[in-house]
Design a protein around this motif. Sequence first.
Motif, PDB file in Angstrom:
ATOM      1  N   PHE A  82       8.001  22.463 -32.315  1.00  0.00           N
ATOM      2  CA  PHE A  82       7.458  23.408 -32.780  1.00  0.00           C
ATOM      3  C   PHE A  82       6.608  24.375 -31.891  1.00  0.00           C
ATOM      4  O   PHE A  82       6.713  25.559 -31.890  1.00  0.00           O
ATOM      5  CB  PHE A  82       6.147  23.136 -33.940  1.00  0.00           C
ATOM      6  CG  PHE A  82       5.486  24.257 -34.607  1.00  0.00           C
ATOM      7  CD1 PHE A  82       6.230  24.770 -35.635  1.00  0.00           C
ATOM      8  CD2 PHE A  82       4.307  24.670 -34.258  1.00  0.00           C
ATOM      9  CE1 PHE A  82       5.601  26.074 -36.132  1.00  0.00           C
ATOM     10  CE2 PHE A  82       3.421  25.685 -34.890  1.00  0.00           C
ATOM     11  CZ  PHE A  82       4.382  26.348 -36.001  1.00  0.00           C
ATOM     12  N   GLY A  92      12.079  17.196 -36.541  1.00  0.00           N
ATOM     13  CA  GLY A  92      10.839  17.000 -36.665  1.00  0.00           C
ATOM     14  C   GLY A  92      10.514  15.939 -37.720  1.00  0.00           C
ATOM     15  O   GLY A  92       9.810  14.937 -37.265  1.00  0.00           O
ATOM     16  N   PRO A  93      10.606  16.318 -39.087  1.00  0.00           N
ATOM     17  CA  PRO A  93      10.376  15.347 -39.977  1.00  0.00           C
ATOM     18  C   PRO A  93      11.077  13.935 -39.930  1.00  0.00           C
ATOM     19  O   PRO A  93      10.579  12.957 -40.099  1.00  0.00           O
ATOM     20  CB  PRO A  93      10.746  16.095 -41.211  1.00  0.00           C
ATOM     21  CG  PRO A  93      10.591  17.396 -40.889  1.00  0.00           C
ATOM     22  CD  PRO A  93      11.086  17.735 -39.469  1.00  0.00           C
ATOM     23  N   ALA A 136       7.914  16.599 -33.823  1.00  0.00           N
ATOM     24  CA  ALA A 136       7.680  17.882 -34.394  1.00  0.00           C
ATOM     25  C   ALA A 136       7.016  18.826 -33.624  1.00  0.00           C
ATOM     26  O   ALA A 136       6.928  19.972 -33.744  1.00  0.00           O
ATOM     27  CB  ALA A 136       7.179  17.410 -35.787  1.00  0.00           C
ATOM     28  N   GLN A 137       5.860  18.141 -32.938  1.00  0.00           N
ATOM     29  CA  GLN A 137       4.948  19.197 -32.015  1.00  0.00           C
ATOM     30  C   GLN A 137       5.649  19.702 -30.985  1.00  0.00           C
ATOM     31  O   GLN A 137       5.465  20.936 -30.684  1.00  0.00           O
ATOM     32  CB  GLN A 137       3.780  18.229 -31.747  1.00  0.00           C
ATOM     33  CG  GLN A 137       2.756  17.791 -32.807  1.00  0.00           C
ATOM     34  CD  GLN A 137       2.117  19.066 -33.639  1.00  0.00           C
ATOM     35  OE1 GLN A 137       1.482  19.810 -32.525  1.00  0.00           O
ATOM     36  NE2 GLN A 137       1.786  19.012 -34.807  1.00  0.00           N
ATOM     37  N   ALA A 152      13.717  22.286 -35.141  1.00  0.00           N
ATOM     38  CA  ALA A 152      12.427  21.737 -35.046  1.00  0.00           C
ATOM     39  C   ALA A 152      12.190  21.294 -36.623  1.00  0.00           C
ATOM     40  O   ALA A 152      11.445  20.214 -36.889  1.00  0.00           O
ATOM     41  CB  ALA A 152      11.615  22.946 -34.707  1.00  0.00           C
ATOM     42  N   PHE A 153      12.570  22.189 -37.579  1.00  0.00           N
ATOM     43  CA  PHE A 153      12.121  21.856 -38.834  1.00  0.00           C
ATOM     44  C   PHE A 153      13.033  20.779 -39.555  1.00  0.00           C
ATOM     45  O   PHE A 153      12.676  20.126 -40.565  1.00  0.00           O
ATOM     46  CB  PHE A 153      12.382  23.178 -39.870  1.00  0.00           C
ATOM     47  CG  PHE A 153      11.701  24.680 -39.390  1.00  0.00           C
ATOM     48  CD1 PHE A 153      10.459  24.193 -38.587  1.00  0.00           C
ATOM     49  CD2 PHE A 153      11.956  25.722 -39.702  1.00  0.00           C
ATOM     50  CE1 PHE A 153       9.735  25.510 -38.184  1.00  0.00           C
ATOM     51  CE2 PHE A 153      11.239  26.689 -39.360  1.00  0.00           C
ATOM     52  CZ  PHE A 153      10.159  26.542 -38.458  1.00  0.00           C
TER      53      PHE A 153
END
Length: 698
Positions: free
Chosen positions: A469, A457-458, A465-466, A453-454
């Motif tokens: 998360f 996502g970016p 990302a949402q 995710a980290f």
Amino acid sequence: MIAGPQRATVLRRAVRVTVAASVGFYPLLYGAGLPVAALYALFAPIAMGLLSVVPGSGPQRASVMLRGLPPALVLATLGTLLAVDTWAAVGGMLLIGFLLAFVAVAGPRPAGIAPGLQLFYILACFPPYAPDTLTERLAGLTAGALLLAACETLLPDPAAPSYRERLAAALDEAARGAAPGGVPPQRLRDAGATLRLADVPPAERPAGAGRADRALEQAGRSARRLLDQLATLAEAPPAPADPETAALLGRVAELCTACARFLRTGSRPPPAGALEKAMRGFQADRVRLASGPPGERLPVDVLRRQSRVLALAESARMVEITVDIATHGGPTEPAAPRELFWYAELSTPRLWARRVLGNVTFRSVLFQNAVRTALGLAAARAVAGSLDLAHGFWVLLAVLTLGRTTAGATWRAVRLAVAGNAVGALVAGALVIGLGRHTDVYAALLAPVMLAAFALGPLLGIAYAQALFTLVVATAFAQIAPVTWRLSEARMIDVVTGSLIGLLCGLLAWPAGARREVHRAMAGLLRSCVPLVPVTAEALLAPPGGSRTAPETLPGVHRLRLAEAAYAQFRAETPVDAERDRADWHAVLIAANHMLLGAQWLPRFGLRPASGATDASAAWARGTASGLVAQTDRIARLLTAERAGPAPAPENTPDRDPPSPLSVDLEVWMTSLAQQLARIETSVTPPPGTDLPDARPR
């Protein structure tokens, strides 16, 4: 999609946050049996390392995080105590939301850590009201922050060149440009472009309110102006050989080399006042020759070249003073003119007070952002508390992460976030239904899900990302307490609610972001600075012994700060279409600097020809000054969509009139300003049949 070296930066950040969150979460939950502490240890690295974009190298970020830990503990304590009542929590959220958003006036590092600090209050201010868990909350928060700081130190990002190093390199290029043989003009301008704050990493920008940062930023602007003047001099038609001009250029080259060495090593500063003395002698010789017999007077083209060299020598002198202030924290010699170095002798608290009070106005984009953020977060807390939404802190988190400075940008972020959350909720719901209460499986999944995710996502955007998360939330909460697929439903409802609140705030509070404000700020800047032109002209044309009016530049300096802030945010927002982005804002800032600097250095020497300026030169100067005022007012009216008057007729340069050195200096200054204003007017004039609706005042 992020490309290039930034991918490695994103991946390193994902590893740091994942390691810190995992090392804090697992031992506290499974070893110590402290679920509340484990939750805060999980969210602390996410808040400080992911939600907060703290600029700088690893040690710099670790230092910011450690300094942010005491405020984080205070905010978590305050949130825990105010959770006793919804409206108490709302009042706290309004005040804290404004203060933490407004802290952006302190520079990029405080602004970067502020969103993470917001999250600590948000987490703590929701039910259940449990002051007995305060110690556990603070312990988990402390553990997570310390672990992240350690990871920042052990796995740092490569350090970027400091602003001092950039400035020293630019001054080396200026020294070569002023030496015989010179440097190609484009190379000089490219060297100046490296000092643009927009092109400097946020951590290295001299954005603080103290003397050193203010001086370093002013040194960068002066060096850029010097490099541009050297490029213009290299492009000018050749003039007859002039030993005095060559000698002054040699002094400029020596000073630039000495300042560059001083910035790098801090030893052997350039001799104070040497360039000032050379400039005064240079100007005295010009006045003496102009007052002598006609046969001894220099040709006009030589006088104009001398005027350009004198102007760039003044820029070099400003570099000398600002480098001295930046290196020593204050001037070792009196800084003149005092109006341009007003900060040099003020205490740090007074400088910070000026920075804060100067932005406490609805014309400040930083103030606007703080008000918008505070209202959005307070409204979200009120709605979540009144409707008793489960996991209501996600409502505020959505407002905090999805809010943008324009309504259009907020709507685009909301659409993507809602779509991503919908997908993530479906996947998380299926995961919870399929795994049931197998805590060991959730424990095994949490770390790899966080890393994915980290990192992804970016790289892939808001929707991804949402969605990812949401999976992180599901796998984490499933280990703390039994969950069902309704956890995904609750997160979906909360995110949609927060998105709507953020969108509503964006529609009601400055929906155009900095676009409207940049028009107004630039118009105000021009109107504040242009009265300096006729005042400076009269000061130069006054006969010896005549009265002079000292130019008042502080209002223009204040307007320049507000305009620079509006321009910086405008460029940081989502790009607008080409028709609405035609205005050359950077040229407006350069023109304002041109007025402010000329109004200070032109009258400063105090030398006058015995008979003053000739009638023809004086008439041309006064007419040109009036024309520049009219042209500037016309540009300001175009910027604010008011009815603009006709374009003023240009004055003819008095080539046949043998001018004095002072009137040539004035002529070169105003001619250059007229050329800049003409380029600005071309850029802000709408095509036939169009209008600039965003410039209209509300």
